[in-house]
Design a protein around this motif. Sequence first.
Motif, PDB file in Angstrom:
ATOM      1  N   ARG A 136     -84.729  72.481  20.587  1.00 22.71           N
ATOM      2  CA  ARG A 136     -85.858  73.579  20.521  1.00 22.71           C
ATOM      3  C   ARG A 136     -85.907  74.177  21.658  1.00 22.71           C
ATOM      4  O   ARG A 136     -85.817  75.451  21.831  1.00 22.71           O
ATOM      5  N   THR A 137     -85.610  73.528  22.532  1.00 21.10           N
ATOM      6  CA  THR A 137     -85.642  74.999  23.695  1.00 21.10           C
ATOM      7  C   THR A 137     -84.378  75.486  23.885  1.00 21.10           C
ATOM      8  O   THR A 137     -83.804  76.994  24.095  1.00 21.10           O
ATOM      9  N   PHE A 138     -83.364  75.031  23.118  1.00 23.10           N
ATOM     10  CA  PHE A 138     -81.268  75.803  23.556  1.00 23.10           C
ATOM     11  C   PHE A 138     -82.297  76.860  22.600  1.00 23.10           C
ATOM     12  O   PHE A 138     -81.702  78.095  22.362  1.00 23.10           O
ATOM     13  N   LEU A 139     -82.696  76.210  20.835  1.00 22.28           N
ATOM     14  CA  LEU A 139     -82.772  77.415  20.011  1.00 22.28           C
ATOM     15  C   LEU A 139     -83.608  78.784  19.869  1.00 22.28           C
ATOM     16  O   LEU A 139     -83.554  79.619  20.164  1.00 22.28           O
ATOM     17  N   THR A 170     -70.496  74.205  30.003  1.00 22.49           N
ATOM     18  CA  THR A 170     -70.978  73.249  28.667  1.00 22.49           C
ATOM     19  C   THR A 170     -70.706  73.453  26.849  1.00 22.49           C
ATOM     20  O   THR A 170     -70.621  75.108  26.862  1.00 22.49           O
ATOM     21  N   ILE A 171     -71.127  72.430  26.367  1.00 23.68           N
ATOM     22  CA  ILE A 171     -70.573  73.250  24.709  1.00 23.68           C
ATOM     23  C   ILE A 171     -71.248  72.573  24.088  1.00 23.68           C
ATOM     24  O   ILE A 171     -72.254  72.035  24.281  1.00 23.68           O
ATOM     25  N   ILE A 172     -72.282  73.737  23.164  1.00 20.55           N
ATOM     26  CA  ILE A 172     -73.340  73.014  22.501  1.00 20.55           C
ATOM     27  C   ILE A 172     -73.043  73.893  21.287  1.00 20.55           C
ATOM     28  O   ILE A 172     -72.436  74.753  20.695  1.00 20.55           O
ATOM     29  N   VAL A 173     -73.147  72.860  20.029  1.00 21.01           N
ATOM     30  CA  VAL A 173     -73.040  72.596  18.657  1.00 21.01           C
ATOM     31  C   VAL A 173     -74.439  72.730  18.100  1.00 21.01           C
ATOM     32  O   VAL A 173     -74.797  71.761  17.829  1.00 21.01           O
ATOM     33  N   LEU A 230     -70.311  76.896  17.555  1.00 20.95           N
ATOM     34  CA  LEU A 230     -70.264  76.577  18.473  1.00 20.95           C
ATOM     35  C   LEU A 230     -70.259  77.554  19.991  1.00 20.95           C
ATOM     36  O   LEU A 230     -69.380  78.956  19.537  1.00 20.95           O
ATOM     37  N   TYR A 231     -70.920  77.319  20.939  1.00 23.48           N
ATOM     38  CA  TYR A 231     -71.115  77.534  22.193  1.00 23.48           C
ATOM     39  C   TYR A 231     -70.611  77.904  23.124  1.00 23.48           C
ATOM     40  O   TYR A 231     -70.623  76.201  23.538  1.00 23.48           O
ATOM     41  N   HIS A 232     -69.260  77.992  23.532  1.00 20.58           N
ATOM     42  CA  HIS A 232     -68.955  78.337  25.427  1.00 20.58           C
ATOM     43  C   HIS A 232     -69.589  78.556  26.563  1.00 20.58           C
ATOM     44  O   HIS A 232     -69.347  80.133  26.104  1.00 20.58           O
ATOM     45  N   ILE A 233     -70.513  78.104  26.884  1.00 21.16           N
ATOM     46  CA  ILE A 233     -70.741  78.785  28.184  1.00 21.16           C
ATOM     47  C   ILE A 233     -70.083  78.918  29.103  1.00 21.16           C
ATOM     48  O   ILE A 233     -69.372  78.394  29.770  1.00 21.16           O
ATOM     49  N   THR A 234     -70.016  80.646  28.846  1.00 20.56           N
ATOM     50  CA  THR A 234     -68.267  81.387  30.015  1.00 20.56           C
ATOM     51  C   THR A 234     -69.224  81.677  31.447  1.00 20.56           C
ATOM     52  O   THR A 234     -68.130  81.950  31.761  1.00 20.56           O
ATOM     53  N   ALA A 235     -70.216  81.866  31.477  1.00 23.81           N
ATOM     54  CA  ALA A 235     -70.538  82.517  32.226  1.00 23.81           C
ATOM     55  C   ALA A 235     -72.377  82.459  33.020  1.00 23.81           C
ATOM     56  O   ALA A 235     -72.671  81.879  31.597  1.00 23.81           O
ATOM     57  N   PRO A 236     -73.044  82.583  33.647  1.00 22.01           N
ATOM     58  CA  PRO A 236     -74.837  82.333  33.735  1.00 22.01           C
ATOM     59  C   PRO A 236     -74.908  83.503  32.697  1.00 22.01           C
ATOM     60  O   PRO A 236     -74.536  84.936  32.694  1.00 22.01           O
ATOM     61  N   ASP A 252     -57.784  76.462  25.906  1.00 19.52           N
ATOM     62  CA  ASP A 252     -57.067  76.835  26.959  1.00 19.52           C
ATOM     63  C   ASP A 252     -58.052  76.963  28.016  1.00 19.52           C
ATOM     64  O   ASP A 252     -57.665  77.060  28.997  1.00 19.52           O
ATOM     65  N   THR A 253     -59.749  76.968  27.201  1.00 25.60           N
ATOM     66  CA  THR A 253     -60.758  77.866  28.900  1.00 25.60           C
ATOM     67  C   THR A 253     -61.590  76.007  28.821  1.00 25.60           C
ATOM     68  O   THR A 253     -62.363  75.953  29.806  1.00 25.60           O
ATOM     69  N   VAL A 254     -60.759  75.427  27.821  1.00 27.99           N
ATOM     70  CA  VAL A 254     -62.400  73.708  27.988  1.00 27.99           C
ATOM     71  C   VAL A 254     -61.445  73.139  29.229  1.00 27.99           C
ATOM     72  O   VAL A 254     -60.632  72.642  28.902  1.00 27.99           O
ATOM     73  N   GLU A 255     -62.169  72.506  30.189  1.00 28.85           N
ATOM     74  CA  GLU A 255     -61.913  71.763  31.001  1.00 28.85           C
ATOM     75  C   GLU A 255     -62.616  69.758  30.314  1.00 28.85           C
ATOM     76  O   GLU A 255     -62.885  69.444  30.095  1.00 28.85           O
ATOM     77  N   MET A 256     -61.669  68.686  31.246  1.00 23.34           N
ATOM     78  CA  MET A 256     -61.465  67.591  30.567  1.00 23.34           C
ATOM     79  C   MET A 256     -62.825  66.960  31.540  1.00 23.34           C
ATOM     80  O   MET A 256     -63.019  67.407  33.065  1.00 23.34           O
ATOM     81  N   GLY A 257     -64.131  67.173  30.990  1.00 21.85           N
ATOM     82  CA  GLY A 257     -65.397  66.370  31.293  1.00 21.85           C
ATOM     83  C   GLY A 257     -65.921  67.102  30.730  1.00 21.85           C
ATOM     84  O   GLY A 257     -67.326  67.061  31.277  1.00 21.85           O
ATOM     85  N   THR A 258     -65.805  68.358  30.405  1.00 22.68           N
ATOM     86  CA  THR A 258     -67.080  69.381  29.764  1.00 22.68           C
ATOM     87  C   THR A 258     -68.193  68.003  28.754  1.00 22.68           C
ATOM     88  O   THR A 258     -67.729  67.617  28.130  1.00 22.68           O
ATOM     89  N   PRO A 259     -68.993  68.807  29.183  1.00 26.21           N
ATOM     90  CA  PRO A 259     -70.340  68.067  28.500  1.00 26.21           C
ATOM     91  C   PRO A 259     -70.549  68.752  27.330  1.00 26.21           C
ATOM     92  O   PRO A 259     -69.717  70.206  26.662  1.00 26.21           O
ATOM     93  N   VAL A 260     -70.427  67.837  26.136  1.00 27.44           N
ATOM     94  CA  VAL A 260     -70.780  68.928  24.397  1.00 27.44           C
ATOM     95  C   VAL A 260     -71.868  68.398  24.586  1.00 27.44           C
ATOM     96  O   VAL A 260     -72.521  67.021  23.876  1.00 27.44           O
ATOM     97  N   THR A 261     -73.325  69.089  23.917  1.00 22.33           N
ATOM     98  CA  THR A 261     -74.054  68.760  22.911  1.00 22.33           C
ATOM     99  C   THR A 261     -74.052  69.089  21.540  1.00 22.33           C
ATOM    100  O   THR A 261     -73.501  70.113  21.134  1.00 22.33           O
ATOM    101  N   VAL A 262     -73.940  67.824  20.642  1.00 26.05           N
ATOM    102  CA  VAL A 262     -74.340  68.555  19.101  1.00 26.05           C
ATOM    103  C   VAL A 262     -75.758  67.914  18.587  1.00 26.05           C
ATOM    104  O   VAL A 262     -76.260  66.727  18.694  1.00 26.05           O
ATOM    105  N   TYR A 263     -76.370  69.448  18.200  1.00 26.77           N
ATOM    106  CA  TYR A 263     -77.150  69.618  17.595  1.00 26.77           C
ATOM    107  C   TYR A 263     -77.886  69.405  15.792  1.00 26.77           C
ATOM    108  O   TYR A 263     -76.639  69.837  15.723  1.00 26.77           O
TER     109      TYR A 263
END
Length: 197
Positions: free
Chosen positions: A4-7, A60-63, A70-76, A186-197
């Motif tokens: 809810r907060t993300f949306l 962060t990756i958020i789906v 799918l959103y990949h957060i690239t900068a603040p 090519d831009t995602v690192e190992m350990g990247t957190p992923v949240t799927v809603y």
Amino acid sequence: MDRRTFLASLATVPLVTSSLPAVAAPAASPEVAPAAPKWPIAPKFYPTPVDVKAEIPVGTIIVVSDKFFLYHITAPGKAMRYGVAVGKAELKFRGQAVVGRKVEWPSWKPTPEMVQRSPSHYARYAETGMPGGPRNPLGARALYLYQNGRDTAIRIHGTTEPSSIGHAVSNGCLRMVNDHVIALYDTVEMGTPVTVY
């Protein structure tokens, strides 16, 4: 951050930004056919830079499954948004994970559950699987999602069926157009957190 907060954060800012100046479209020439779309998907599923709440951690990756984004957060406050295909209703993955493995042109083997659900499609691959390559259903790249150090069997991966983007059709994984998953990979690192809603 809950769904809810993300949306809500998406609703409070203009989503689409553009690095290109506004240009008037040229008049159509009757003898020149319009260019074919680059991908067989709706333009809203093309990679699009968007604004998001600044507090979402960079990387962060958020789906958002019901929107097929799918959103990949690239900068603040900034993200790259991609279209995805998601799992069928009863197979949708929800929750939090991390990228625990990254593979170029991954091999593929159906899970026992997939074989049980549809033996006519998957039984022939149950033992040996399929090597990586252009005909492999995982496509050009795969990000393997792990929880507590264990493989969830859920991947963010390419596809041989790009027209499936924007639909709930998979066995739980998150499909992307091959060009798009390569850019993400090519831009995602190992350990990247992923949240799927």
